[in-house]
Design a protein around this motif. Structure first.
Motif, PDB file in Angstrom:
ATOM      1  N   ALA A  86      -1.638  18.701  -6.971  1.00  0.00           N
ATOM      2  CA  ALA A  86      -0.285  18.142  -6.308  1.00  0.00           C
ATOM      3  C   ALA A  86       0.129  17.862  -4.892  1.00  0.00           C
ATOM      4  O   ALA A  86       0.205  17.026  -4.127  1.00  0.00           O
ATOM      5  CB  ALA A  86       1.069  19.046  -6.458  1.00  0.00           C
ATOM      6  N   ARG A  87      -0.616  19.108  -4.011  1.00  0.00           N
ATOM      7  CA  ARG A  87      -1.159  19.416  -2.265  1.00  0.00           C
ATOM      8  C   ARG A  87      -1.421  17.646  -2.500  1.00  0.00           C
ATOM      9  O   ARG A  87      -0.830  17.186  -1.395  1.00  0.00           O
ATOM     10  CB  ARG A  87      -1.238  20.429  -2.254  1.00  0.00           C
ATOM     11  N   GLU A  88      -2.303  17.453  -2.939  1.00  0.00           N
ATOM     12  CA  GLU A  88      -3.270  16.255  -2.852  1.00  0.00           C
ATOM     13  C   GLU A  88      -2.581  15.007  -2.519  1.00  0.00           C
ATOM     14  O   GLU A  88      -2.151  14.193  -2.031  1.00  0.00           O
ATOM     15  CB  GLU A  88      -4.265  16.194  -3.270  1.00  0.00           C
ATOM     16  N   LEU A  89      -1.413  14.990  -3.814  1.00  0.00           N
ATOM     17  CA  LEU A  89      -0.165  13.046  -3.880  1.00  0.00           C
ATOM     18  C   LEU A  89       0.907  14.275  -3.113  1.00  0.00           C
ATOM     19  O   LEU A  89       1.182  12.803  -2.499  1.00  0.00           O
ATOM     20  CB  LEU A  89       0.101  14.032  -5.530  1.00  0.00           C
ATOM     21  N   GLU A  90       1.152  15.142  -2.260  1.00  0.00           N
ATOM     22  CA  GLU A  90       1.778  14.792  -1.412  1.00  0.00           C
ATOM     23  C   GLU A  90       1.960  14.602  -0.466  1.00  0.00           C
ATOM     24  O   GLU A  90       2.454  13.979   0.452  1.00  0.00           O
ATOM     25  CB  GLU A  90       2.365  16.472  -1.359  1.00  0.00           C
ATOM     26  N   GLU A  91       0.496  15.368   0.045  1.00  0.00           N
ATOM     27  CA  GLU A  91      -0.286  14.111   1.942  1.00  0.00           C
ATOM     28  C   GLU A  91      -0.173  12.725   1.160  1.00  0.00           C
ATOM     29  O   GLU A  91      -0.022  12.148   2.067  1.00  0.00           O
ATOM     30  CB  GLU A  91      -1.389  15.240   1.792  1.00  0.00           C
ATOM     31  N   ARG A  92      -0.455  12.435   0.569  1.00  0.00           N
ATOM     32  CA  ARG A  92      -0.732  11.192   0.283  1.00  0.00           C
ATOM     33  C   ARG A  92       0.954  10.392   0.836  1.00  0.00           C
ATOM     34  O   ARG A  92       0.258   8.642   1.162  1.00  0.00           O
ATOM     35  CB  ARG A  92      -1.541  10.683  -1.192  1.00  0.00           C
ATOM     36  N   ILE A  93       0.939  10.805   0.051  1.00  0.00           N
ATOM     37  CA  ILE A  93       2.919  10.958  -0.333  1.00  0.00           C
ATOM     38  C   ILE A  93       3.294  10.511   1.343  1.00  0.00           C
ATOM     39  O   ILE A  93       3.796   9.023   1.742  1.00  0.00           O
ATOM     40  CB  ILE A  93       3.975  10.905  -1.307  1.00  0.00           C
ATOM     41  N   SER A  94       3.126  11.149   1.656  1.00  0.00           N
ATOM     42  CA  SER A  94       3.706  12.078   3.558  1.00  0.00           C
ATOM     43  C   SER A  94       2.559  11.021   4.073  1.00  0.00           C
ATOM     44  O   SER A  94       3.306  10.237   5.347  1.00  0.00           O
ATOM     45  CB  SER A  94       3.093  13.076   3.666  1.00  0.00           C
ATOM     46  N   ALA A  95       1.700  10.202   4.015  1.00  0.00           N
ATOM     47  CA  ALA A  95       0.459   9.759   5.135  1.00  0.00           C
ATOM     48  C   ALA A  95       1.963   8.200   4.643  1.00  0.00           C
ATOM     49  O   ALA A  95       1.054   7.805   5.809  1.00  0.00           O
ATOM     50  CB  ALA A  95      -0.990   9.880   4.368  1.00  0.00           C
ATOM     51  N   ASN A  96       1.885   8.123   3.072  1.00  0.00           N
ATOM     52  CA  ASN A  96       1.679   6.381   2.527  1.00  0.00           C
ATOM     53  C   ASN A  96       3.280   6.004   3.548  1.00  0.00           C
ATOM     54  O   ASN A  96       3.550   5.003   4.125  1.00  0.00           O
ATOM     55  CB  ASN A  96       2.110   6.116   1.370  1.00  0.00           C
ATOM     56  N   VAL A  97       4.484   7.574   3.668  1.00  0.00           N
ATOM     57  CA  VAL A  97       5.561   7.033   4.126  1.00  0.00           C
ATOM     58  C   VAL A  97       5.661   6.911   5.626  1.00  0.00           C
ATOM     59  O   VAL A  97       5.851   6.276   6.087  1.00  0.00           O
ATOM     60  CB  VAL A  97       6.654   8.028   3.425  1.00  0.00           C
ATOM     61  N   ALA A  98       4.449   7.971   6.356  1.00  0.00           N
ATOM     62  CA  ALA A  98       4.309   8.023   8.131  1.00  0.00           C
ATOM     63  C   ALA A  98       4.103   6.238   8.289  1.00  0.00           C
ATOM     64  O   ALA A  98       4.381   5.564   9.391  1.00  0.00           O
ATOM     65  CB  ALA A  98       3.320   8.543   8.497  1.00  0.00           C
ATOM     66  N   MET A  99       2.878   5.810   7.231  1.00  0.00           N
ATOM     67  CA  MET A  99       2.607   4.538   7.981  1.00  0.00           C
ATOM     68  C   MET A  99       4.049   3.290   7.234  1.00  0.00           C
ATOM     69  O   MET A  99       4.027   2.587   7.822  1.00  0.00           O
ATOM     70  CB  MET A  99       1.143   4.022   6.804  1.00  0.00           C
ATOM     71  N   LEU A 100       4.409   3.183   6.536  1.00  0.00           N
ATOM     72  CA  LEU A 100       5.249   2.492   6.335  1.00  0.00           C
ATOM     73  C   LEU A 100       6.639   3.183   7.617  1.00  0.00           C
ATOM     74  O   LEU A 100       6.648   2.170   7.809  1.00  0.00           O
ATOM     75  CB  LEU A 100       6.266   2.288   4.798  1.00  0.00           C
ATOM     76  N   LEU A 101       6.404   3.853   8.070  1.00  0.00           N
ATOM     77  CA  LEU A 101       7.884   3.985   8.885  1.00  0.00           C
ATOM     78  C   LEU A 101       7.058   3.210  10.490  1.00  0.00           C
ATOM     79  O   LEU A 101       7.537   2.744  11.033  1.00  0.00           O
ATOM     80  CB  LEU A 101       8.272   5.481   9.246  1.00  0.00           C
ATOM     81  N   GLU A 102       5.861   3.452  10.335  1.00  0.00           N
ATOM     82  CA  GLU A 102       5.220   3.448  12.301  1.00  0.00           C
ATOM     83  C   GLU A 102       5.249   1.271  11.669  1.00  0.00           C
ATOM     84  O   GLU A 102       4.780   0.935  12.664  1.00  0.00           O
ATOM     85  CB  GLU A 102       4.019   3.471  11.817  1.00  0.00           C
ATOM     86  N   GLY A 103       5.580   0.730  10.850  1.00  0.00           N
ATOM     87  CA  GLY A 103       5.769  -0.488  10.548  1.00  0.00           C
ATOM     88  C   GLY A 103       4.026  -0.912   9.867  1.00  0.00           C
ATOM     89  O   GLY A 103       4.127  -2.426   9.630  1.00  0.00           O
ATOM     90  N   GLY A 104       3.143  -0.432   9.654  1.00  0.00           N
ATOM     91  CA  GLY A 104       2.538  -0.436   8.927  1.00  0.00           C
ATOM     92  C   GLY A 104       2.038  -0.961   7.707  1.00  0.00           C
ATOM     93  O   GLY A 104       1.290  -1.852   7.147  1.00  0.00           O
TER      94      GLY A 104
END
Length: 104
Positions: A86-104
């Motif tokens: 669950a922690r790994e998935l949370e980190e991956r989701i957080s990274a994906n959201v950050a990447m989307l918000l950066e426009g990438g």
């Protein structure tokens, strides 16, 4: 109820075997966890509640044949693995959201 009243029993839906198992003499008897004839005094003592659970109680169960401590340790190990996933998935989701918000 039909057994209690001494009436003919209906077993058209395949309940004959179960009926014979629970009531082997084909005569009504109180069965813990299933049925009980309650007296008016018992019902009055329960505040006139006719909730079956207040009267039938629970059926006896065969003792579970397992070591509680061992089972708890197994479940705890499984929980630790699931929490790590669950922690790994949370980190991956957080990274994906950050990447989307950066426009990438």
């Amino acid at each position: 109820m039909r057994l209690y009243r001494g009436e003919a029993i209906e077993t058209t839906n395949g309940s004959a075997a179960h009926l014979h198992e629970v009531f082997p003499n084909s005569a009504y008897a109180d069965v813990p966890g299933l049925c009980k004839v309650a007296t008016l005094q018992e019902i009055e003592a329960q505040g006139w509640s006719i909730n079956p659970g207040r009267y039938v109680g629970v059926a006896e169960r065969a003792a579970d044949d397992f070591d509680f401590k061992e089972k708890l340790e197994e479940l705890n190990e499984e929980l630790e693995v699931l929490n790590a996933e669950a922690r790994e998935l949370e980190e991956r989701i957080s990274a994906n959201v950050a990447m989307l918000l950066e426009g990438g």
